[in-house]
Scaffold this active site. Structure first.
Site, mmCIF file in Angstrom:
data_model
loop_
_atom_site.group_PDB
_atom_site.id
_atom_site.type_symbol
_atom_site.label_atom_id
_atom_site.label_comp_id
_atom_site.label_asym_id
_atom_site.label_seq_id
_atom_site.Cartn_x
_atom_site.Cartn_y
_atom_site.Cartn_z
ATOM 1 N N GLU A 29 -12.286 -2.911 -19.001
ATOM 2 C CA GLU A 29 -13.646 -3.211 -18.561
ATOM 3 C C GLU A 29 -14.662 -3.140 -19.687
ATOM 4 O OE1 GLU A 29 -14.907 -4.291 -15.737
ATOM 5 O OE2 GLU A 29 -12.921 -4.450 -14.834
ATOM 6 N N GLU A 74 8.052 6.670 -18.182
ATOM 7 C CA GLU A 74 7.292 7.830 -18.640
ATOM 8 C C GLU A 74 8.169 8.860 -19.345
ATOM 9 O OE1 GLU A 74 6.655 11.135 -15.270
ATOM 10 O OE2 GLU A 74 5.657 9.251 -14.807
#
Length: 309
Positions: free
Chosen positions: A92, A123
Protein backbone atom coordinates in the site's frame (compact mmCIF):
# COMPACT_ATOMS: atom_id res chain seq x y z
CA UNK A 1 -21.13 -12.95 29.67
CA UNK A 2 -17.34 -13.47 29.68
CA UNK A 3 -15.06 -10.44 29.95
CA UNK A 4 -11.86 -9.78 28.00
CA UNK A 5 -8.78 -11.66 29.04
CA UNK A 6 -5.56 -10.59 30.69
CA UNK A 7 -2.82 -10.96 28.04
CA UNK A 8 -0.55 -12.64 30.56
CA UNK A 9 3.08 -13.44 29.83
CA UNK A 10 5.22 -16.18 28.37
CA UNK A 11 4.88 -19.60 29.96
CA UNK A 12 7.75 -21.93 29.25
CA UNK A 13 7.74 -23.37 25.76
CA UNK A 14 4.22 -22.20 24.93
CA UNK A 15 3.92 -18.60 23.67
CA UNK A 16 0.94 -16.65 25.08
CA UNK A 17 -0.71 -16.58 21.66
CA UNK A 18 -0.93 -20.40 21.67
CA UNK A 19 -2.42 -20.80 25.15
CA UNK A 20 -6.09 -21.85 25.54
CA UNK A 21 -8.38 -18.93 26.30
CA UNK A 22 -10.06 -19.47 29.68
CA UNK A 23 -13.17 -17.54 28.64
CA UNK A 24 -13.90 -19.36 25.39
CA UNK A 25 -13.83 -22.98 26.58
CA UNK A 26 -17.58 -23.24 25.90
CA UNK A 27 -17.40 -21.30 22.66
CA UNK A 28 -19.33 -23.88 20.67
CA UNK A 29 -22.31 -23.65 23.04
CA UNK A 30 -22.83 -19.90 22.61
CA UNK A 31 -25.52 -18.49 20.39
CA UNK A 32 -24.49 -16.14 17.60
CA UNK A 33 -24.89 -12.82 19.47
CA UNK A 34 -22.92 -14.17 22.46
CA UNK A 35 -20.22 -15.55 20.19
CA UNK A 36 -19.83 -12.24 18.38
CA UNK A 37 -19.78 -10.27 21.65
CA UNK A 38 -16.98 -12.46 22.99
CA UNK A 39 -14.92 -11.99 19.83
CA UNK A 40 -15.60 -8.26 19.87
CA UNK A 41 -14.72 -7.96 23.57
CA UNK A 42 -11.37 -9.58 22.88
CA UNK A 43 -10.80 -7.42 19.81
CA UNK A 44 -11.35 -4.36 22.00
CA UNK A 45 -8.20 -5.22 23.99
CA UNK A 46 -5.90 -5.04 20.97
CA UNK A 47 -5.52 -1.26 20.75
CA UNK A 48 -4.42 -1.15 24.39
CA UNK A 49 -1.78 -3.79 23.70
CA UNK A 50 -0.43 -1.72 20.82
CA UNK A 51 -0.48 1.45 22.94
CA UNK A 52 1.68 -0.28 25.54
CA UNK A 53 4.21 -0.99 22.79
CA UNK A 54 4.36 2.61 21.51
CA UNK A 55 7.74 3.44 23.10
CA UNK A 56 9.34 0.48 21.31
CA UNK A 57 7.40 1.29 18.14
CA UNK A 58 8.75 4.86 18.25
CA UNK A 59 12.29 3.49 18.43
CA UNK A 60 11.48 1.30 15.42
CA UNK A 61 10.28 4.33 13.45
CA UNK A 62 13.52 6.16 14.25
CA UNK A 63 15.50 3.13 13.09
CA UNK A 64 13.53 3.19 9.84
CA UNK A 65 14.12 6.92 9.38
CA UNK A 66 17.85 6.38 9.90
CA UNK A 67 17.92 3.53 7.40
CA UNK A 68 16.11 5.47 4.66
CA UNK A 69 18.08 8.67 5.30
CA UNK A 70 21.34 6.86 4.58
CA UNK A 71 20.03 5.21 1.43
CA UNK A 72 19.02 1.91 3.04
CA UNK A 73 15.79 -0.05 2.84
CA UNK A 74 13.20 -1.50 5.18
CA UNK A 75 12.42 -5.23 4.98
CA UNK A 76 9.47 -7.10 6.45
CA UNK A 77 9.82 -10.85 7.02
CA UNK A 78 6.87 -13.04 7.95
CA UNK A 79 5.03 -16.29 7.37
CA UNK A 80 1.36 -17.16 7.20
CA UNK A 81 -1.15 -14.53 8.33
CA UNK A 82 1.53 -12.27 9.80
CA UNK A 83 3.52 -12.35 6.59
CA UNK A 84 0.49 -11.53 4.49
CA UNK A 85 -0.38 -8.61 6.79
CA UNK A 86 3.17 -7.31 6.38
CA UNK A 87 2.97 -7.79 2.62
CA UNK A 88 -0.28 -5.81 2.47
CA UNK A 89 1.24 -2.95 4.43
CA UNK A 90 4.27 -2.76 2.14
CA UNK A 91 2.19 -2.94 -1.04
CA UNK A 92 0.00 0.00 0.00
CA UNK A 93 2.93 2.38 0.45
CA UNK A 94 3.50 2.77 -3.29
CA UNK A 95 0.08 4.14 -4.24
CA UNK A 96 -0.28 6.05 -0.96
CA UNK A 97 3.15 7.68 -0.69
CA UNK A 98 4.71 7.28 -4.12
CA UNK A 99 7.67 5.19 -2.99
CA UNK A 100 9.08 2.42 -5.13
CA UNK A 101 8.87 -1.24 -4.10
CA UNK A 102 12.61 -1.18 -3.47
CA UNK A 103 12.17 1.13 -0.44
CA UNK A 104 10.01 -1.10 1.77
CA UNK A 105 10.15 -4.78 0.77
CA UNK A 106 8.04 -7.62 2.14
CA UNK A 107 9.49 -11.13 2.15
CA UNK A 108 6.86 -13.84 2.60
CA UNK A 109 7.68 -17.45 3.44
CA UNK A 110 6.76 -19.47 0.37
CA UNK A 111 7.30 -16.54 -1.99
CA UNK A 112 4.69 -14.50 -3.87
CA UNK A 113 2.48 -17.56 -4.45
CA UNK A 114 1.91 -17.81 -0.69
CA UNK A 115 0.05 -14.50 -0.82
CA UNK A 116 -2.78 -16.14 -2.76
CA UNK A 117 -2.61 -19.69 -1.40
CA UNK A 118 -1.38 -20.50 2.09
CA UNK A 119 1.94 -22.37 2.16
CA UNK A 120 2.23 -23.04 5.88
CA UNK A 121 5.07 -25.53 5.52
CA UNK A 122 7.24 -22.74 4.12
CA UNK A 123 7.56 -21.13 7.54
CA UNK A 124 9.88 -23.95 8.61
CA UNK A 125 12.36 -22.94 5.92
CA UNK A 126 14.83 -20.03 5.98
CA UNK A 127 15.11 -17.25 3.40
CA UNK A 128 17.27 -17.88 0.36
CA UNK A 129 20.77 -16.62 1.27
CA UNK A 130 21.32 -15.77 -2.40
CA UNK A 131 18.23 -13.53 -2.63
CA UNK A 132 19.42 -10.35 -4.38
CA UNK A 133 16.96 -8.33 -2.28
CA UNK A 134 18.27 -9.62 1.06
CA UNK A 135 19.17 -7.02 3.71
CA UNK A 136 22.62 -5.46 3.69
CA UNK A 137 24.47 -3.12 6.04
CA UNK A 138 22.44 0.05 6.52
CA UNK A 139 19.05 -1.63 6.05
CA UNK A 140 16.39 -2.35 8.67
CA UNK A 141 14.92 -5.87 8.83
CA UNK A 142 11.68 -6.44 10.77
CA UNK A 143 10.44 -9.92 11.62
CA UNK A 144 6.69 -10.37 12.12
CA UNK A 145 5.64 -13.47 14.05
CA UNK A 146 3.03 -13.84 16.78
CA UNK A 147 4.80 -16.76 18.42
CA UNK A 148 8.25 -15.20 18.13
CA UNK A 149 9.74 -18.52 17.07
CA UNK A 150 8.92 -19.01 13.39
CA UNK A 151 12.06 -20.52 11.75
CA UNK A 152 11.68 -18.37 8.64
CA UNK A 153 11.77 -15.20 10.73
CA UNK A 154 14.56 -16.43 13.01
CA UNK A 155 16.68 -17.27 9.97
CA UNK A 156 15.92 -13.92 8.33
CA UNK A 157 16.87 -11.86 11.39
CA UNK A 158 20.03 -13.88 12.04
CA UNK A 159 21.16 -13.40 8.43
CA UNK A 160 20.26 -9.71 8.40
CA UNK A 161 22.20 -9.08 11.61
CA UNK A 162 25.20 -10.97 10.23
CA UNK A 163 25.08 -8.72 7.16
CA UNK A 164 25.21 -5.60 9.32
CA UNK A 165 21.55 -4.59 9.10
CA UNK A 166 19.57 -3.31 12.07
CA UNK A 167 17.05 -5.93 13.17
CA UNK A 168 13.69 -5.77 14.94
CA UNK A 169 10.97 -8.19 15.96
CA UNK A 170 7.21 -7.79 16.31
CA UNK A 171 5.90 -10.66 18.43
CA UNK A 172 3.36 -11.57 21.07
CA UNK A 173 5.79 -13.34 23.41
CA UNK A 174 8.09 -11.53 25.85
CA UNK A 175 10.34 -14.62 25.78
CA UNK A 176 10.39 -14.92 21.98
CA UNK A 177 13.45 -16.88 20.78
CA UNK A 178 13.70 -14.62 17.73
CA UNK A 179 14.39 -11.67 20.04
CA UNK A 180 17.92 -13.02 20.43
CA UNK A 181 18.53 -11.90 16.84
CA UNK A 182 16.78 -8.52 17.19
CA UNK A 183 18.19 -5.16 18.23
CA UNK A 184 14.66 -4.12 19.17
CA UNK A 185 11.68 -6.21 20.30
CA UNK A 186 8.22 -4.67 19.90
CA UNK A 187 5.99 -6.76 22.16
CA UNK A 188 2.32 -6.89 21.15
CA UNK A 189 0.92 -8.69 24.20
CA UNK A 190 -2.52 -9.69 22.95
CA UNK A 191 -2.57 -12.99 24.84
CA UNK A 192 -4.67 -16.09 24.06
CA UNK A 193 -7.02 -16.13 21.10
CA UNK A 194 -10.73 -16.93 21.26
CA UNK A 195 -9.90 -19.84 18.95
CA UNK A 196 -6.76 -21.36 20.46
CA UNK A 197 -3.73 -20.50 18.38
CA UNK A 198 -5.68 -18.66 15.65
CA UNK A 199 -3.29 -15.74 15.48
CA UNK A 200 -4.97 -14.22 12.45
CA UNK A 201 -7.36 -12.79 15.05
CA UNK A 202 -6.08 -10.53 17.87
CA UNK A 203 -2.41 -11.05 17.13
CA UNK A 204 -2.97 -10.31 13.45
CA UNK A 205 -5.03 -7.21 14.24
CA UNK A 206 -2.24 -5.96 16.50
CA UNK A 207 0.33 -6.59 13.77
CA UNK A 208 -1.75 -4.61 11.30
CA UNK A 209 -2.19 -1.69 13.70
CA UNK A 210 1.49 -1.67 14.59
CA UNK A 211 2.72 -1.90 10.99
CA UNK A 212 0.22 0.72 9.80
CA UNK A 213 1.41 3.06 12.53
CA UNK A 214 5.08 2.30 11.83
CA UNK A 215 4.92 2.79 8.08
CA UNK A 216 2.69 5.89 8.30
CA UNK A 217 4.98 7.53 10.85
CA UNK A 218 7.98 6.56 8.72
CA UNK A 219 6.48 8.22 5.65
CA UNK A 220 5.58 11.38 7.59
CA UNK A 221 9.00 11.60 9.24
CA UNK A 222 10.75 11.23 5.88
CA UNK A 223 8.79 14.09 4.30
CA UNK A 224 6.27 12.23 2.19
CA UNK A 225 3.23 14.17 3.40
CA UNK A 226 2.26 17.82 3.41
CA UNK A 227 0.50 18.58 6.68
CA UNK A 228 -1.89 15.61 6.75
CA UNK A 229 -2.22 15.36 2.98
CA UNK A 230 -1.09 12.49 0.72
CA UNK A 231 0.83 14.71 -1.66
CA UNK A 232 2.95 11.90 -3.05
CA UNK A 233 0.03 9.56 -3.79
CA UNK A 234 -0.62 8.29 -7.28
CA UNK A 235 -3.54 9.57 -9.37
CA UNK A 236 -4.05 6.57 -11.62
CA UNK A 237 -7.82 6.25 -11.55
CA UNK A 238 -10.82 8.56 -11.31
CA UNK A 239 -11.15 8.43 -7.53
CA UNK A 240 -7.45 9.02 -6.97
CA UNK A 241 -7.36 11.86 -9.49
CA UNK A 242 -10.26 13.61 -7.75
CA UNK A 243 -8.49 13.20 -4.42
CA UNK A 244 -5.25 14.55 -5.90
CA UNK A 245 -7.04 17.64 -7.20
CA UNK A 246 -8.62 18.25 -3.77
CA UNK A 247 -5.22 17.77 -2.16
CA UNK A 248 -3.58 20.33 -4.44
CA UNK A 249 -6.40 22.82 -3.88
CA UNK A 250 -5.92 22.54 -0.12
CA UNK A 251 -2.13 22.52 -0.12
CA UNK A 252 -1.59 25.27 -2.70
CA UNK A 253 -4.72 27.38 -2.21
CA UNK A 254 -5.40 27.03 -5.93
CA UNK A 255 -8.67 26.64 -7.77
CA UNK A 256 -9.84 23.18 -8.82
CA UNK A 257 -9.26 24.17 -12.44
CA UNK A 258 -5.69 25.27 -11.76
CA UNK A 259 -4.98 22.12 -9.79
CA UNK A 260 -6.46 19.81 -12.43
CA UNK A 261 -4.60 21.56 -15.25
CA UNK A 262 -1.28 21.37 -13.45
CA UNK A 263 -1.86 17.73 -12.55
CA UNK A 264 -2.45 16.95 -16.23
CA UNK A 265 0.71 18.79 -17.27
CA UNK A 266 2.61 16.81 -14.65
CA UNK A 267 1.40 13.46 -16.02
CA UNK A 268 -0.79 12.80 -12.99
CA UNK A 269 2.13 13.05 -10.56
CA UNK A 270 0.66 14.73 -7.49
CA UNK A 271 4.00 15.58 -5.87
CA UNK A 272 5.33 17.09 -9.10
CA UNK A 273 2.18 19.20 -9.44
CA UNK A 274 2.50 20.35 -5.84
CA UNK A 275 6.06 21.55 -6.44
CA UNK A 276 5.09 23.22 -9.72
CA UNK A 277 2.08 25.02 -8.24
CA UNK A 278 4.04 26.11 -5.18
CA UNK A 279 7.08 27.47 -7.03
CA UNK A 280 6.00 28.22 -10.58
CA UNK A 281 8.62 25.78 -11.86
CA UNK A 282 8.01 23.68 -14.95
CA UNK A 283 6.95 20.04 -14.60
CA UNK A 284 10.40 18.91 -15.73
CA UNK A 285 12.21 21.18 -13.24
CA UNK A 286 9.81 20.17 -10.47
CA UNK A 287 10.31 16.48 -11.20
CA UNK A 288 14.09 16.93 -11.22
CA UNK A 289 14.02 18.74 -7.89
CA UNK A 290 11.92 15.98 -6.37
CA UNK A 291 14.32 13.33 -7.60
CA UNK A 292 17.25 15.25 -6.16
CA UNK A 293 15.58 15.34 -2.75
CA UNK A 294 14.40 11.77 -2.41
CA UNK A 295 10.82 12.43 -3.50
CA UNK A 296 10.19 14.81 -0.59
CA UNK A 297 8.05 17.76 -1.76
CA UNK A 298 8.92 20.14 1.10
CA UNK A 299 12.65 19.71 0.52
CA UNK A 300 12.25 20.13 -3.24
CA UNK A 301 10.15 23.29 -2.84
CA UNK A 302 12.60 24.79 -0.34
CA UNK A 303 15.49 24.16 -2.73
CA UNK A 304 13.68 25.75 -5.69
CA UNK A 305 12.65 28.78 -3.64
CA UNK A 306 16.26 29.27 -2.56
CA UNK A 307 17.35 29.11 -6.21
CA UNK A 308 14.82 31.80 -7.12
CA UNK A 309 16.06 34.26 -4.49
Amino acid sequence: MPTPSDPGSGTGLMPPTEAPHPLSAELDTLDTPELLRLINDEDATVAAAVRTALPQLARLVEAGVEALSRGGRVHYYGAGAGGRIALGDALELGPTYGIGPETVLAHLAGGPAAAARAAEDAEDSVPDPADPDRPVAGDLAIGVTASGRTPYVLGALAAARAAGATTALLSGDPAAPAAAHADLHVLLATGPEVITGSTRMKAGTAQKLALNAFSTALMVRTGRTWSNLMVTASARNGKLRDRAVRTLVTACQSTPEQAAGCLDRCAGETATALVALSTGASPVRSRTALAAHGGRPFAAIRALVEEQR
